[in-house]
Structure formats: structure tokens, C-alpha cells
Motif scaffolding. Structure first.
Motif, PDB file in Angstrom:
ATOM      1  N   VAL A 119       0.863  -1.182   0.000  1.00 14.93           N
ATOM      2  CA  VAL A 119       0.000   0.000   0.000  1.00 14.93           C
ATOM      3  C   VAL A 119       0.897   1.229   0.000  1.00 14.93           C
ATOM      4  O   VAL A 119       1.777   1.367   0.854  1.00 14.93           O
ATOM      5  CB  VAL A 119      -0.936  -0.001   1.226  1.00 14.93           C
ATOM      6  N   ILE A 120       0.677   2.131  -0.957  1.00 17.59           N
ATOM      7  CA  ILE A 120       1.580   3.264  -1.139  1.00 17.59           C
ATOM      8  C   ILE A 120       0.801   4.572  -1.184  1.00 17.59           C
ATOM      9  O   ILE A 120      -0.397   4.598  -1.465  1.00 17.59           O
ATOM     10  CB  ILE A 120       2.425   3.108  -2.424  1.00 17.59           C
ATOM     11  N   MET A 131      -3.129   4.705  -2.208  1.00 18.80           N
ATOM     12  CA  MET A 131      -4.079   5.430  -1.374  1.00 18.80           C
ATOM     13  C   MET A 131      -4.462   6.732  -2.073  1.00 18.80           C
ATOM     14  O   MET A 131      -3.592   7.519  -2.455  1.00 18.80           O
ATOM     15  CB  MET A 131      -3.464   5.732   0.000  1.00 18.80           C
ATOM     16  N   ILE A 132      -5.760   6.951  -2.230  1.00 18.33           N
ATOM     17  CA  ILE A 132      -6.263   8.149  -2.904  1.00 18.33           C
ATOM     18  C   ILE A 132      -7.167   8.912  -1.950  1.00 18.33           C
ATOM     19  O   ILE A 132      -8.042   8.328  -1.303  1.00 18.33           O
ATOM     20  CB  ILE A 132      -7.059   7.781  -4.171  1.00 18.33           C
ATOM     21  N   GLN A 133      -6.939  10.214  -1.850  1.00 22.82           N
ATOM     22  CA  GLN A 133      -7.833  11.092  -1.099  1.00 22.82           C
ATOM     23  C   GLN A 133      -8.252  12.235  -2.018  1.00 22.82           C
ATOM     24  O   GLN A 133      -7.406  12.913  -2.607  1.00 22.82           O
ATOM     25  CB  GLN A 133      -7.138  11.628   0.152  1.00 22.82           C
ATOM     26  N   ASP A 134      -9.549  12.405  -2.178  1.00 22.49           N
ATOM     27  CA  ASP A 134     -10.061  13.481  -3.031  1.00 22.49           C
ATOM     28  C   ASP A 134     -11.257  14.130  -2.352  1.00 22.49           C
ATOM     29  O   ASP A 134     -11.509  13.913  -1.150  1.00 22.49           O
ATOM     30  CB  ASP A 134     -10.410  12.941  -4.423  1.00 22.49           C
ATOM     31  N   CYS A 175       0.760   0.422   5.396  1.00 19.54           N
ATOM     32  CA  CYS A 175       1.484   1.345   4.525  1.00 19.54           C
ATOM     33  C   CYS A 175       2.718   1.813   5.286  1.00 19.54           C
ATOM     34  O   CYS A 175       2.607   2.288   6.422  1.00 19.54           O
ATOM     35  CB  CYS A 175       0.595   2.533   4.152  1.00 19.54           C
ATOM     36  N   LYS A 176       3.889   1.660   4.682  1.00 17.99           N
ATOM     37  CA  LYS A 176       5.134   1.966   5.385  1.00 17.99           C
ATOM     38  C   LYS A 176       5.327   3.454   5.628  1.00 17.99           C
ATOM     39  O   LYS A 176       6.058   3.853   6.538  1.00 17.99           O
ATOM     40  CB  LYS A 176       6.330   1.419   4.591  1.00 17.99           C
ATOM     41  N   SER A 177       4.688   4.289   4.825  1.00 13.59           N
ATOM     42  CA  SER A 177       4.909   5.726   4.958  1.00 13.59           C
ATOM     43  C   SER A 177       3.860   6.364   5.867  1.00 13.59           C
ATOM     44  O   SER A 177       2.718   5.911   5.955  1.00 13.59           O
ATOM     45  CB  SER A 177       4.904   6.400   3.586  1.00 13.59           C
TER      46      SER A 177
END
Length: 704
Positions: A86-87, A102-105, A183-185
Motif C-alpha cells: 500500500v503506497i 491510497m487516494i484522497q479526493d 502502509c510503510k509511509s
């Protein structure tokens, strides 16, 4: 009394004293945390040793140490599916793996995201004509993963929103099991949090740097007011929140526990449970960040609590409880009706104005009555449990959960091998032990992984010894040094089960002298005052626990599993050569009709021969002494077997013990007693019980 200038100081110290009495002190908190971390490490190691790549995490009150007996906090088990990458940035894409962006809108709620499928061969979106109708949906030209697809990843549990709930037995905790991706970040929305600094100078820069390294989870649940109910995934910073909780001092933790008691006693029963303990935790975090650190002292507990309740009151008034790490995420959004809002504000105002007197009404853990006595307001109240008993109760519950995790991991490991042949099981268990040994050498000297592997190894060693010995007995009528070596390595899994597997093999090969020696040694180690039978094959109550067992649990940590518990003795079908014929019937307990009554996930143990340690000890002694023609010892063993079945309240397989006793009675030619044993066995378990066959065989012998 509240006019006394020392009032808040006195009440704060009394509150701390009562909380200490019910198990909220530094020692017990550290013990709770270690046990929870050990259990999650065992589950993760067990999964990895079997070739998996997923991880388990115990989040929530049990792992934080922020609970009491009377709060009945469940365990939040997060099952992390690590095979997915997951990025948040295209630069994190990895070839050959399932990648999710991952999407945020404008359609996603704060603290939530959508997950878009990316191609595994190059960093490009998956074409819209290539999607799985069951798990995916195309939206705005993107292939998005539905949040419903992994909610039931943990089989056999009751689905509850994003979580799968598993009920615990009395004395143990319930589990809410949720599947997630990692997600690593660090979440992009949470970047500003890393730069914030309140007057409390908390969290420290070191804590923030660590939190940033933990990344985040995405959990399969949408927001209350989201536009994408089927597609939204919640961004979770549970790992970072655990770090924050682990860095609280004792006063801050006690303040949080008091808030949860207030919530459970005064607010949620009257307001449809709209406020959560996570909101209380969030309030606490905000208060710590915005109060000077020297305020959080035991002598200042009551003012700190009043401060937290005032902040909670303001959040309810504004209908906005900002997530501590992602403030744009309003935890109260869409949760509180106008009626409940007014009721909550009224209740909180009364509690705040009472200046602590409302706490006298808290029934949880007899908190109110204890506080009344401590404040010298009533000396007639008798505690239901003394502080010493409370501590023993808590320690016992933790040890039983640890023991059950050991059993669960072993059953999970054996789960796919119930119907495999001896050679296949031999190879699988051998490979497992080789991998375990390699992992053990690689982990740190004092790491939790090392402790976890020490728990996983002995039961596998006993199983491997028994698998090899079964083949040896069938082919050479002997037990090889290799099998004996593995039996030896498995002796200390608990008080008795490993030793009884060895004794069982020795009996079956006809080595009665050595079998008798092992059984005598097992009997000496099995202290009837301090050892408890522990079974995790199915849900059954533990009615009574020995005071000596509870005392032992309180004096030690997880190592007490090896000294105070007797786990089930379990034989796979391929170990049949190490199983006396009387117990072999248990492997064939189910008719085709019986199998229709079984739970596919939880009743697989019925394909094995499983028996509690203590009755099996006395059964093997009866058989061994009979073979050695030691009549007095044989009759003593039979008497002990009868007494155990009658008096041991926590046997998990009493029907099996009765079946063994019935067959002993057959050999004594006491046919009325035999029939009585089998009928009692069938009264306990009517289906999937070898007694159905044994009683037919008995009647046939009597008639003929």
C-alpha cells in the motif's frame, strides 16, 4: 469537605490508592503490556514459520494496560495482510507485488482513503476492463478495492462492522478481530502533527520520530457520513497511538481509566453508547499536549480528571472530537443526536460540579464503595475481593490467555495436517522445526521473538517425536533415538502433556518400566494444589480456579505456563501407533451424520484423539501397572481416575475421560459401571462421541 483547601490533594491521593488496590499500578501495567505483546508475537511467529507473511497486533486497552477487571475490555486483534504494498507515492511502487495506491479526493472523508489497484509489472493503474466484479469497483476511471472483501479474513468469527468478534470464555477476554493493510509511509494528512508542539511539550520529538517510522494501517471501514460507503478505508495510526500510550505516566493512565468508568457508568447506558473509549483517549492526548507536564502527579489526579471531562464536554458541545494525529477527522461526526447531546452535557456538568463525589457511585470493581471506605466515610463495607485477590485475578486471566494462545498456535499449525499421512506430517513438522531453529538463532538475545519461539517449540517437538515414534513402532516395534530426542525437547511445554505423549509411546511399544518411570515423574510434577487443566478446543466455562494456581500466576510472568498449566494431550491420526487402543476410538468418533453437526472451523480437533492430562495420567498408570501386575497400584490409579472425573471442574474432555474409564471398568468386568460411564459421556456430548460406538460394542458383548 470540598471547602478544605487540601480537598483536591486528599481526594487525588485517595483515588490513586483505590486504583492501585484494583490493579492499576506500574507493575501490573507493565505485566499486561508484556503479556499482550508476547501473544501477538507468538501469533505472528507462528504464521511466519508456516510460510505466511502476515502480522498480528494486539491493540486496545488490554495491550496498553489501561483497563481493570470490571471494565471487561476486549482485545483488539489486528490481522495485517502484508503481501499487499500500500503506497501513497508512485515512487513506492514495487514490481511483482499487488500494489494499492491510497487516494484522497473531494469525495473521501478526512482520515479515510480509497485504494486503487496498480499493475504489478509497471507503475501504471490497472485498466478498467480488468477488474474482479466481486472485490472491485470501477469509479471515475479507476479500479478501486471494495472494503467488504477482507472483513471475514479471520474465518469462523461473527462479523461485527469492520471487525470479526470472537467471544471469550469466563476469565478470558473477548476479541475484536479486524483485517487491515499496512502502509510503510506516514499518512500525508498527519504530516502537520509531526511539527506541532503544545505547552506540555508532548509528544516529544523522539516519540514523533518513532511514530513516523510506524507508517499506518488502512482498515476496511467507511466513515459515518462518507459518500463511498463500499469503497472508503479508514487510515489508522494504531501503532503510533500505542507508542503514545506506552509513554504515559501512571497518573495519566489512571485518569483515562476513570474516564472510561464514568463513560460506562453514567453516560453510555443513558445515551445509546454514542461515546467511545477511543474518544476518551483522544481527549486525554489533547489535555496532555496542552497542560504542563508537572500537572500530571498523583496528588493532582482529580483536577486532571476534571480538566479531561471539561474538554470532553466542549467536544460534545461542538460535536467535534478531533483525532489526535489527524485533527481533520472528527470522531463524533454523525454520531450524536440532539437528544443525546443535551443528555451527555447535563451528565458531564453534574459530574464536574460534584467535585469528585459522583465517583462514589461507580460500581465497577466496587470502585465507589472502596473510595467511600478509603475516605473514612463508611467503615462497614466489606470488599468482594481484597487487593491481593484482585492482583491474582488479573495475573491469572493474563496467564490463561497466554496459555490459550500457545494452544491456538499449535492447533493452527496442525490444522492442515489432520488427514495427512505420517511421512507428509513428518516432513512438514521437521521443516517447521528447522525454520524455527534458524529464526531462534537470528533474533536478539532478550527479544520477545525469542520468548515466543520458546513457547512454540516444545509442543511441535512432542508432535514430531510422536509422529516419528508412531512410524517406528509400526515398522520396527521400537522407538528410535531421533524420536526420543524430540520427545525430550518437548517435555517442558507445560506440566504434563509432553511427558504424557512420551509415556504413551513407551506404553505402546511395550516398555512398561520406562513408561512407569515417566508417569511417576509426571505425577510428582503435577501439583494438584497449583496446576490447572487448560483446553482451547472449544468454548467451555472455567468454573473454579485453584487458589494455589492463582497465587502462582501472580508471583511470576509467562514462564508460569510451563509450571502451572496442563494443556490437552493431542494425537493426530498419523500418530496412532503411540495411542493406546482405548483412546484410538476418539479418532473415529464422528459418523457422516455427526459431521453435519460440526463447525468446519472450530471442530477439526474431533478428528484427533484429545484428552486432558490428569485423567490420561491415571489411565496410563492403570494400564501400565496392569501390565506390570502391580495390582495395588493399578487399583489406586483407577480410584484416582474416578475421583478426577468427579471432582475436576475444568476438564475440557470429560466425555473422553469417561470413555477411558468405561473401558477400564470393562477390563474389571464391572459392566454396570461401564454402561454408567458411557451414558454419562453421552449426556455431556451426544454427537461426535466415541461412546456411541463403545456402548453398542458393550451391549453386543453382553448379549453374546
Amino acid at each position: 469537605m470540598s471547602q478544605d483547601p487540601d480537598y483536591y490533594w486528599i481526594v487525588s491521593l485517595k483515588l490513586s490508592e483505590v486504583l492501585n488496590d484494583i490493579g492499576v499500578d506500574e507493575r501490573m501495567i507493565l505485566k499486561r503490556r508484556r503479556m499482550a505483546l508476547l501473544r501477538e508475537t507468538m501469533q505472528t511467529c507462528n504464521h511466519r514459520l508456516q510460510g505466511g507473511n502476515n502480522s498480528f497486533y494486539n491493540f486496545g486497552s488490554q495491550s496498553e494496560g489501561s483497563t481493570t477487571i470490571g471494565l471487561y475490555s476486549d482485545t483488539d486483534l489486528l490481522f495485517c495482510l502484508c503481501e499487499y504494498n500500500v503506497i501513497q507515492d508512485w515512487g513506492e511502487w514495487q514490481p511483482g507485488r499487488p500494489n494499492l495506491l491510497m487516494i484522497q479526493d473531494e469525495t473521501t472523508s478526512p482520515g479515510y482513503c480509497l485504494l486503487q489497484w496498480l499493475r504489478p509489472d509497471e507503475p501504471l493503474p490497472v485498466p478498467t476492463d480488468l477488474f474482479n466484479h466481486e472485490t472491485d469497483r470501477v469509479s471515475r476511471g479507476k479500479v478501486l478495492l471494495k472494503n467488504t472483501c477482507y472483513r471475514d479474513a479471520v474465518a469462523g468469527s461473527v462479523i461485527n462492522g469492520p471487525a470479526a468478534s470472537r467471544q471469550g470464555r469466563p476469565g478470558l477476554v473477548d476479541q475484536d478481530i479486524v483485517s487491515a493493510f499496512h502502509c510503510k509511509s506516514w499518512p500525508a494528512e498527519a504530516q502537520p502533527w509531526l511539527l506541532q508542539q503544545g505547552i506540555g511539550r508532548w509528544p516529544t520529538e523522539d516519540m514523533k520520530r518513532y511514530c513516523e517510522t510506524t507508517g499506518c494501517f488502512v482498515v476496511a471501514v467507511s466513515s459515518k457520513n462518507g459518500q463511498n460507503e463500499e469503497l472508503e478505508w479508514r487510515i489508522s495510526t494504531s501503532h503510533a497511538e500505542r507508542c503514545l500510550m506506552f509513554n504515559l505516566n501512571i497518573t495519566q493512565l489512571r485518569c483515562y481509566i476513570l474516564m472510561k468508568m464514568i463513560l460506562k457508568t453514567f453516560i453510555n447506558p443513558q445515551c445509546d453508547g454514542v461515546l467511545s473509549s477511543f474518544m476518551c483517549k483522544t481527549v486525554l492526548f489533547h489535555c496532555i499536549q496542552n497542560k504542563h507536564s508537572n500537572n500530571w502527579m498523583q496528588s493532582n489526579l482529580l483536577p486532571c480528571l476534571m480538566c479531561c471531562l471539561t474538554v470532553l464536554q466542549n467536544f460534545v458541545r461542538q460535536e467535534n472530537c478531533p483525532h489526535f494525529v489527524i485533527p481533520e477527522n472528527n470522531l463524533m461526526s454523525g454520531r450524536i443526536s440532539p437528544h443525546n447531546k443535551l443528555r451527555i452535557l447535563e451528565i458531564l456538568q453534574k459530574i464536574i460540579q460534584s467535585k469528585g463525589r459522583a465517583l462514589l457511585e461507580i460500581p465497577i470493581d466496587d470502585f465507589g464503595p472502596r473510595l467511600t471506605v478509603t475516605m473514612n466515610m463508611d467503615e462497614t463495607f466489606q470488599y468482594y475481593q481484597t487487593p491481593a485477590q484482585m492482583y491474582a485475578h488479573i495475573s491469572t486471566s493474563m496467564l490463561l490467555n497466554t496459555a490459550n494462545t500457545v494452544i491456538f498456535c499449535h492447533m493452527d499449525f496442525l490444522g492442515n495436517m489432520y488427514h495427512d499421512g505420517n511421512a507428509i506430517v513428518h516432513e512438514n513438522v521437521s521443516n517447521f522445526m528447522l525454520t524455527l531453529t534458524k529464526m531462534y538463532k537470528e533474533v536478539g538475545f532478550s527479544s520477545l521473538e525469542k520468548s515466543a519461539l520458546k513457547f512454540l517449540a516444545p509442543l511441535r517437538s512432542s508432535s514430531l517425536g510422536s509422529v516419528i515414534a508412531s512410524h517406528d513402532i509400526y515398522t520396527t516395534h521400537s522407538i528410535s533415538p531421533e524420536a526420543l530426542g524430540w520427545f525430550s525437547a518437548g517435555l517442558n511445554s507445560d506440566v504434563a502433556s509432553g511427558r504424557l505423549k512420551l509415556a504413551s509411546a513407551l506404553y505402546c511399544v511395550g516398555d512398561m518400566e520406562r513408561a512407569e518411570l515417566v508417569l511417576r515423574n509426571t505425577g510428582e510434577k503435577y501439583d494438584l494444589n497449583t496446576v490447572e487443566s487448560v483446553c482451547n478446543c472449544y468454548e467451555h466455562p472455567m468454573y473454579y480456579l485453584r487458589p494455589g494456581f492463582m497465587h502462582k500466576c501472580n508471583t511470576g510472568n509467562e514462564e508460569m505456563v510451563q509450571h502451572t498449566t496442563a494443556l490437552c494431550v493431542r494425537f493426530l491420526p498419523c500418530e496412532i501407533g503411540c495411542v493406546p487402543k482405548e483412546l484410538q476410538y476418539e479418532m473415529f468418533r464422528s459418523t457422516q451424520e455427526d459431521r453435519l453437526e460440526r463447525n468446519e472451523c472450530f471442530d477439526t480437533w474431533m478428528d484427533c484423539a484429545v484428552v486432558d492430562c490428569l485423567p490420561y495420567l491415571y489411565f496410563l498408570q492403570y494400564k501400565t501397572y496392569r501390565a506390570l501386575q502391580r495390582v495395588a497400584d493399578q487399583q489406586c490409579a483407577l480410584t484416582n481416575l474416578v475421583t478426577t472425573i468427579d471432582s475436576e471442574q475444568n476438564l475440557g474432555h470429560r466425555e473422553t475421560a469417561l470413555n477411558l474409564l468405561g473401558q477400564c471398568m470393562e477390563q474389571e468386568n464391572r459392566h454396570i459401571d461401564v454402561l454408567h460411564c458411557y451414558i454419562m459421556s453421552l449426556n455431556i456430548r451426544a454427537r461426535n462421541n466415541a461412546a456411541n460406538f463403545l456402548i453398542c460394542r458393550l451391549l453386543n458383548e453382553i448379549v453374546n
